[in-house]
Design a protein around this motif. Structure first.
Motif, PDB file in Angstrom:
ATOM      1  N   UNK A  55      93.939  50.351 -30.108  1.00 29.88           N
ATOM      2  CA  UNK A  55      93.117  49.221 -30.555  1.00 29.88           C
ATOM      3  C   UNK A  55      91.713  49.364 -29.976  1.00 29.88           C
ATOM      4  N   UNK A  56      91.238  50.618 -29.922  1.00 29.14           N
ATOM      5  CA  UNK A  56      89.920  50.864 -29.352  1.00 29.14           C
ATOM      6  C   UNK A  56      88.825  50.183 -30.171  1.00 29.14           C
ATOM      7  N   UNK A  57      88.977  50.182 -31.479  1.00 28.74           N
ATOM      8  CA  UNK A  57      87.957  49.532 -32.317  1.00 28.74           C
ATOM      9  C   UNK A  57      87.831  48.049 -31.969  1.00 28.74           C
ATOM     10  N   UNK A  59      88.443  46.775 -29.015  1.00 30.04           N
ATOM     11  CA  UNK A  59      87.754  46.695 -27.719  1.00 30.04           C
ATOM     12  C   UNK A  59      86.241  46.861 -27.896  1.00 30.04           C
ATOM     13  N   UNK A  60      85.846  47.770 -28.760  1.00 26.68           N
ATOM     14  CA  UNK A  60      84.411  47.976 -29.011  1.00 26.68           C
ATOM     15  C   UNK A  60      83.797  46.730 -29.622  1.00 26.68           C
ATOM     16  N   UNK A  61      84.504  46.115 -30.561  1.00 25.44           N
ATOM     17  CA  UNK A  61      83.999  44.881 -31.171  1.00 25.44           C
ATOM     18  C   UNK A  61      83.895  43.769 -30.130  1.00 25.44           C
ATOM     19  N   UNK A  62      84.888  43.696 -29.255  1.00 20.80           N
ATOM     20  CA  UNK A  62      84.874  42.693 -28.183  1.00 20.80           C
ATOM     21  C   UNK A  62      83.692  42.927 -27.243  1.00 20.80           C
ATOM     22  N   UNK A  63      83.421  44.198 -26.942  1.00 17.39           N
ATOM     23  CA  UNK A  63      82.281  44.536 -26.086  1.00 17.39           C
ATOM     24  C   UNK A  63      80.968  44.136 -26.750  1.00 17.39           C
ATOM     25  N   UNK A  78      77.775  46.069 -36.189  1.00 21.25           N
ATOM     26  CA  UNK A  78      78.888  46.555 -35.382  1.00 21.25           C
ATOM     27  C   UNK A  78      79.065  48.057 -35.549  1.00 21.25           C
ATOM     28  N   UNK A  79      78.916  48.555 -36.766  1.00 25.88           N
ATOM     29  CA  UNK A  79      79.023  49.999 -37.007  1.00 25.88           C
ATOM     30  C   UNK A  79      77.916  50.752 -36.277  1.00 25.88           C
ATOM     31  N   UNK A  80      76.713  50.185 -36.274  1.00 25.67           N
ATOM     32  CA  UNK A  80      75.593  50.806 -35.562  1.00 25.67           C
ATOM     33  C   UNK A  80      75.845  50.797 -34.058  1.00 25.67           C
ATOM     34  N   UNK A  81      76.402  49.702 -33.564  1.00 26.92           N
ATOM     35  CA  UNK A  81      76.710  49.600 -32.129  1.00 26.92           C
ATOM     36  C   UNK A  81      77.734  50.665 -31.739  1.00 26.92           C
ATOM     37  N   UNK A  82      78.766  50.856 -32.593  1.00 22.95           N
ATOM     38  CA  UNK A  82      79.803  51.840 -32.290  1.00 22.95           C
ATOM     39  C   UNK A  82      79.237  53.255 -32.308  1.00 22.95           C
ATOM     40  N   UNK A 107      98.073  54.589 -24.587  1.00 20.94           N
ATOM     41  CA  UNK A 107      97.133  53.531 -24.939  1.00 20.94           C
ATOM     42  C   UNK A 107      95.718  54.095 -24.969  1.00 20.94           C
ATOM     43  N   UNK A 108      94.974  53.753 -26.018  1.00 22.81           N
ATOM     44  CA  UNK A 108      93.593  54.205 -26.166  1.00 22.81           C
ATOM     45  C   UNK A 108      92.668  53.117 -25.597  1.00 22.81           C
ATOM     46  N   UNK A 109      91.786  53.527 -24.655  1.00 23.01           N
ATOM     47  CA  UNK A 109      90.979  52.551 -23.921  1.00 23.01           C
ATOM     48  C   UNK A 109      89.522  52.978 -23.827  1.00 23.01           C
TER      49      UNK A 109
END
Length: 758
Positions: A55-57, A59-63, A78-82, A107-109
């Motif tokens: 669920x890394x995506x 986590x990135x969205x949460x960040x 969000x895509x640009x941030x990632x 687990x992917x972190x």
């Protein structure tokens, strides 16, 4: 062997289903590395990976959301941030994959730094970023992992350590699971391994050191010291002997010890780091005669010395009577243990952050508070003086007329917040000047420097008045080295009257806070103030350029904003104010708010920001820029800004600087200039310089750092110590001097040598 037995035996012998009961450290894999990709392939081929959680995506969205202060970016943003975060790397090969061998989870972190940022984001601003970083450098040890388990987990969740050492020799039994959070399949696992697994399942990057044999004579010093010496020890051992030994060694290593007894939430703190000679367990255990005592009897006797019967809860006391009869040991409840975990975490955090956490015992029983019933919140009271009010004395009536005249002139000196931190002893022809520290509780009076300025001004007034009466004066600073509260002695002898041209202005000198249109100050007037400074070995630096005055205004505006919002600074500032002329006349100290020349809107604003709840709300919202006006307006209305510079930083130097300050102020009065000190920056600078140490919250720390930087820039060309900052302006309108305490509260007759300040 029946069918059921055969099925169970096959499961037990299946290598894919076997758990390594000693494994506790997850394997961290970086799939951008070829070796780590090969290791993951091996784990998959061997069938060791049972479940994959990616669920890394999310986590990135949460960040991204947390960095945007809770506002979720749209899909494009969000895509640009990632892309920026991963530098365009395929998501499968970015971050870290954590493999947990004891349950087969993969687990992917996020990488460790981003993982920590996001996981602890909700700590803010209960813990500032600077405080979180400080705690991340802390090494904590937990000895005893029954009740210690929840303490370790709580500290792990809160991020209260960088390294955690865990010590216990025991394994998990079913009877432990009334207070240890564990699964039934954890039965038989070592308690150190269990705690380590639980922590790394919260944070796979946690740095843990396990002492799986418990603490012994051979490893105790390594546990306390070693490569990562402990900053704090949490002691929750069952063995009374080990409780004593571990404290003796902790005292040698100067390590503070925290212990929580789950009965009644009794917490003990022993600050061996601050008190290396402190008796262990607060001296409660005394001398123990072990002759003829069984280990069980010794354990029981020591337990009751540490927690006397009178301090036990009713049910615990009753249970102790059943110990060995119907109960195997003393009872513990999960709710008590969980509450204790929170208490210990708080104590470790406060010690780790360098806050005040004194040695001693604390009774923190929440059940007692709850069963006592709700308590009404105290109603806010109008601000009143926090300064002590000593009883009146008649000594002043015994003063000779000349001495009384000198003292009456002396007390007309200025002081920060009109606190008047002085006392007098009249002994024949000698007037002793004492520093009353009880009237100097403001954070701005760090090291008593502001008070030394005031006391120097007192001495200057006294000498000027004495000369006008025909007395020659000899002033000695700190005349009694063993009584540092005695700041000066003024010895008088008969001479010829000599009127200093500044003496007539002692009674009319005042602080003028009026806001008038600024006008340039004539050079002859600033020169007169400069000469007054030089007469007491100080120098003047003048600011009259409007661009630089604007910079000073913005700087001092930010200083006042912090003073109005920081809880302790706010309390100090509000404590100086007297809201009505009647309250000012009654207290005879502080600042009469009605005399400050504020219009109705500004006065209403002061009343509002004086409320602690209003200040706290604004602080939580990262401050109100509008509050800078209270510091900016006086400078923008100044004809000139004056900075007095001296040579030294000893108390004697600040005292002499106070004499120079008073002469400058009297000279300004003689020149018809309005005069207002605006130099809180000079007395708060050291607090601002320590912005990283937890005194300020995160945004205040940034403001404080910018204040220090700008102050350094504005004073870069100054040679000497900035000691006093003020504004002057043309003001034809006189202002009434502030109230003064009566002589009955300030004057004592007789020598003060060998006598404490009374």
């Amino acid at each position: 062997m029946n069918t059921d037995q055969e099925a169970i035996l096959r499961l037990k012998n299946d290598a894919h289903l076997q758990e390594d009961r000693s494994a506790w450290r997850p394997t961290l894999l970086n799939l951008a590395d070829a070796d780590d990709r090969e290791e993951l392939d091996r784990l998959a081929r061997c069938g060791l990976v049972h479940r994959v959680y990616d669920c890394l995506s999310r986590q990135i969205a949460d960040l991204a959301k947390t960095r945007a202060a809770g506002n979720m970016p749209d899909d494009v943003a969000l895509a640009a941030f990632q892309r920026e975060l991963t530098d365009g790397m395929p998501l499968e090969r970015w971050g870290r994959w954590a493999f947990y061998p004891w349950n087969g989870n993969l687990v992917h972190l996020l990488p460790s730094d981003l993982f920590r940022e996001l996981r602890l984001n909700r700590n803010r601003n209960k813990l500032t970023l600077a405080e979180q970083d400080r705690l991340a450098r802390l090494t904590v040890g937990v000895a005893g992992l029954s009740v210690g388990n929840v303490m370790a987990l709580t500290m792990a969740m809160e991020g209260c350590f960088g390294t955690l050492k865990l010590a216990d020799f025991d394994t998990l039994d079913l009877s432990n699971m009334n207070r240890i959070r564990a699964s039934v399949w954890d039965l038989g696992v070592q308690k150190t391994v269990l705690a380590a697994r639980q922590i790394t399942e919260i944070n796979p990057y946690a740095h843990l050191v396990l002492f799986q044999d418990g603490l012994t004579e051979d490893n105790l010093d390594d546990f306390l010291g070693g490569e990562t010496p402990l900053d704090v020890l949490v002691e929750e051992c069952d063995s009374m002997h080990l409780k004593i030994v571990i404290r003796e060694r902790a005292r040698q290593h100067r390590i503070p010890v925290v212990m929580e007894s789950s009965d009644g939430s009794v917490m003990d703190v022993e600050r061996f780091d601050l008190e290396p000679d402190r008796p262990i367990l607060h001296g409660r255990i005394g001398e123990v005669n072990v002759e003829g005592m069984s280990p069980e009897a010794l354990q029981f006797d020591m337990a009751l010395r540490i927690n006397p019967i009178s301090g036990l809860t009713t049910r615990m006391a009753a249970s102790l009577l059943e110990r060995g009869e119907t109960l195997s040991t003393w009872p513990q409840l999960a709710s008590d243990v969980v509450v204790g975990g929170g208490h210990v975490c708080m104590a470790v955090r406060e010690i780790g952050l360098g806050r005040e956490m004194k040695s001693g015992r604390r009774i923190l029983d929440p059940l007692a508070l709850m069963t006592d019933g709700p308590r009404e919140e105290p109603k806010p009271r109008a601000s009143e003086s926090r300064l002590p009010k000593p009883a009146d004395r008649d000594d002043w009536r015994q003063l000779r007329p000349k001495m009384r005249s000198v003292v009456e002139a002396a007390v007309m000196a200025p002081s920060g917040g009109n606190a008047q931190p002085w006392r007098f002893y009249a002994d024949g022809d000698v007037l002793w000047l004492a520093f009353d520290r009880d009237r100097s509780t403001n954070l701005m009076d760090r090291g008593g420097r502001a008070s030394m300025l005031s006391l120097g001004a007192v001495a200057e007034n006294a000498e000027l008045q004495a000369k006008s009466l025909g007395w020659d004066t000899e002033v000695k600073t700190f005349p009694a080295p063993d009584q540092r509260h005695l700041v000066a002695s003024l010895s008088f002898r008969e001479g010829s009257p000599a009127l200093d041209p500044l003496q007539p202005y002692i009674a009319t000198r005042h602080t003028n806070r009026r806001m008038l249109p600024p006008a340039p100050i004539p050079a002859e007037k600033t020169a007169a103030l400069g000469r007054a400074a030089q007469e007491r070995h100080a120098e003047m630096v003048w600011e009259q350029d409007r661009e630089r005055l604007d910079r000073w205004a913005r700087l001092l505006g930010e200083v006042d904003r912090l003073r109005l919002l920081h809880p302790r600074l706010h309390r100090d500032l509000v404590g100086e104010l007297r809201y009505t002329p009647e309250s000012a006349a009654h207290s005879r100290d502080g600042i009469d708010l009605q005399s400050c020349g504020l219009d109705a809107n500004a006065l209403a604003g002061v009343f509002l920001i004086s409320r602690p709840d209003v200040s706290a709300f604004l602080r939580a919202e990262n401050g109100s820029r509008g509050l800078t006006k209270y510091g900016e307006l006086p400078v923008r209305a100044a004809g000139a800004l004056g900075l007095m510079v001296t040579a030294g930083t000893r108390p004697e130097d600040w005292f002499q600087a106070g004499r120079a300050m008073q002469r400058i102020w009297l000279a300004a009065t003689a020149q018809g200039l309005g005069f207002q000190p605006v130099g809180s920056i000079l007395f708060l600078l050291e607090w601002f310089e320590k912005a990283e140490e937890g005194f300020f919250n995160h945004w205040e720390a940034e403001v404080a750092k910018s204040i220090v930087e700008e102050f350094r820039n504005l004073t870069a060309d100054i040679d000497g110590v900035p000691a006093f900052l003020f504004r002057v302006f043309e003001s034809p309108q006189p202002v009434e001097p502030a109230h003064r305490l009566p002589l009955s509260k300030l004057v004592r007759v007789g020598s003060p040598i060998g006598r404490p300040l009374d």
